[in-house]
Design a protein around this motif. Structure first.
Motif, PDB file in Angstrom:
ATOM      1  N   MET A   1       0.819  -1.207   0.000  1.00 57.24           N
ATOM      2  CA  MET A   1       0.000   0.000   0.000  1.00 57.24           C
ATOM      3  C   MET A   1       0.858   1.264   0.000  1.00 57.24           C
ATOM      4  SD  MET A   1      -2.950  -1.092  -0.431  1.00 57.24           S
ATOM      5  CE  MET A   1      -3.804   0.458  -0.331  1.00 57.24           C
ATOM      6  N   GLU A   2       1.958   1.235   0.744  1.00 60.84           N
ATOM      7  CA  GLU A   2       2.875   2.374   0.751  1.00 60.84           C
ATOM      8  C   GLU A   2       3.391   2.635  -0.663  1.00 60.84           C
ATOM      9  OE1 GLU A   2       7.368   3.043   2.293  1.00 60.84           O
ATOM     10  OE2 GLU A   2       5.949   2.324   3.813  1.00 60.84           O
ATOM     11  N   LYS A   3       3.758   1.569  -1.376  1.00 59.89           N
ATOM     12  CA  LYS A   3       4.252   1.702  -2.742  1.00 59.89           C
ATOM     13  C   LYS A   3       3.153   2.245  -3.656  1.00 59.89           C
ATOM     14  CE  LYS A   3       4.758  -1.765  -5.666  1.00 59.89           C
ATOM     15  NZ  LYS A   3       5.220  -2.993  -6.309  1.00 59.89           N
ATOM     16  N   HIS A   4       1.938   1.717  -3.539  1.00 67.01           N
ATOM     17  CA  HIS A   4       0.837   2.174  -4.391  1.00 67.01           C
ATOM     18  C   HIS A   4       0.530   3.649  -4.149  1.00 67.01           C
ATOM     19  CE1 HIS A   4       0.357  -1.813  -5.841  1.00 67.01           C
ATOM     20  NE2 HIS A   4      -0.179  -2.293  -4.732  1.00 67.01           N
ATOM     21  N   TYR A   5       0.495   4.065  -2.892  1.00 72.12           N
ATOM     22  CA  TYR A   5       0.238   5.476  -2.595  1.00 72.12           C
ATOM     23  C   TYR A   5       1.375   6.356  -3.107  1.00 72.12           C
ATOM     24  CZ  TYR A   5      -3.854   4.429   0.221  1.00 72.12           C
ATOM     25  OH  TYR A   5      -5.089   4.020   0.642  1.00 72.12           O
ATOM     26  N   ARG A   6       2.598   5.881  -3.001  1.00 72.94           N
ATOM     27  CA  ARG A   6       3.739   6.643  -3.514  1.00 72.94           C
ATOM     28  C   ARG A   6       3.586   6.867  -5.014  1.00 72.94           C
ATOM     29  NH1 ARG A   6       7.532   3.612  -1.500  1.00 72.94           N
ATOM     30  NH2 ARG A   6       7.962   2.428  -3.395  1.00 72.94           N
ATOM     31  N   TYR A   7       3.206   5.820  -5.761  1.00 72.55           N
ATOM     32  CA  TYR A   7       2.981   5.951  -7.204  1.00 72.55           C
ATOM     33  C   TYR A   7       1.814   6.887  -7.498  1.00 72.55           C
ATOM     34  CZ  TYR A   7       6.060   1.907  -7.978  1.00 72.55           C
ATOM     35  OH  TYR A   7       7.112   1.058  -8.027  1.00 72.55           O
ATOM     36  N   LEU A   8       0.752   6.763  -6.714  1.00 70.76           N
ATOM     37  CA  LEU A   8      -0.429   7.607  -6.912  1.00 70.76           C
ATOM     38  C   LEU A   8      -0.080   9.071  -6.747  1.00 70.76           C
ATOM     39  CD1 LEU A   8      -3.503   7.834  -7.313  1.00 70.76           C
ATOM     40  CD2 LEU A   8      -3.727   7.592  -4.840  1.00 70.76           C
ATOM     41  N   PHE A   9       0.671   9.395  -5.698  1.00 75.64           N
ATOM     42  CA  PHE A   9       1.018  10.801  -5.445  1.00 75.64           C
ATOM     43  C   PHE A   9       2.029  11.329  -6.451  1.00 75.64           C
ATOM     44  CE2 PHE A   9      -0.429   9.693  -1.023  1.00 75.64           C
ATOM     45  CZ  PHE A   9      -1.606  10.415  -1.125  1.00 75.64           C
ATOM     46  N   MET A  10       2.774  10.435  -7.102  1.00 75.31           N
ATOM     47  CA  MET A  10       3.715  10.894  -8.138  1.00 75.31           C
ATOM     48  C   MET A  10       2.958  11.397  -9.372  1.00 75.31           C
ATOM     49  SD  MET A  10       6.756   8.024  -7.819  1.00 75.31           S
ATOM     50  CE  MET A  10       6.938   7.926  -9.551  1.00 75.31           C
ATOM     51  N   ILE A  11       1.767  10.836  -9.644  1.00 68.72           N
ATOM     52  CA  ILE A  11       1.048  11.237 -10.848  1.00 68.72           C
ATOM     53  C   ILE A  11       0.004  12.315 -10.586  1.00 68.72           C
ATOM     54  CG2 ILE A  11       1.394   9.036 -11.988  1.00 68.72           C
ATOM     55  CD1 ILE A  11      -1.500   8.319 -11.274  1.00 68.72           C
ATOM     56  N   LEU A  12      -0.241  12.644  -9.332  1.00 64.06           N
ATOM     57  CA  LEU A  12      -1.239  13.683  -9.020  1.00 64.06           C
ATOM     58  C   LEU A  12      -0.646  15.067  -9.061  1.00 64.06           C
ATOM     59  CD1 LEU A  12      -3.260  12.011  -6.161  1.00 64.06           C
ATOM     60  CD2 LEU A  12      -3.891  12.266  -8.537  1.00 64.06           C
TER      61      LEU A  12
END
Length: 86
Positions: A75-86
């Motif tokens: 989940m930490e990795k997924h959120y990190r990726y999500l915030f990179m594209i926002l």
């Protein structure tokens, strides 16, 4: 317990868990997907069983208590990726 794999040439990391990497020796051979059809069904079954045994051995090792569980790390990795594209 022994797990079949190529030998490590170099292992490194930090006690803080910031990074860790391994460099392994090259294992000469062919990709299984390219050669499996050359084996009989019985031989393919035996190869699959041995692969399953090896994978089971790898997964029998417990991570150190300092390592977060898989779900939290994923989940930490997924959120990190999500915030990179926002």
């Amino acid at each position: 317990m022994f797990v079949s794999c190529c030998g490590g040439l170099f292992l490194s990391g930090q006690s803080t868990g910031v990074f860790c990497y391994n460099i392994y020796s090259f294992m000469d051979g062919a990709d299984a997907k390219d050669i499996m059809q050359a084996f009989t069904e019985e031989e393919q079954y035996k190869i699959g069983m041995e692969a399953g045994i090896q994978i089971s051995r790898v997964h029998s090792y417990e991570a150190p208590s300092t390592v977060n569980n898989w779900y939290d790390r994923a989940m930490e990795k997924h959120y990190r990726y999500l915030f990179m594209i926002l």
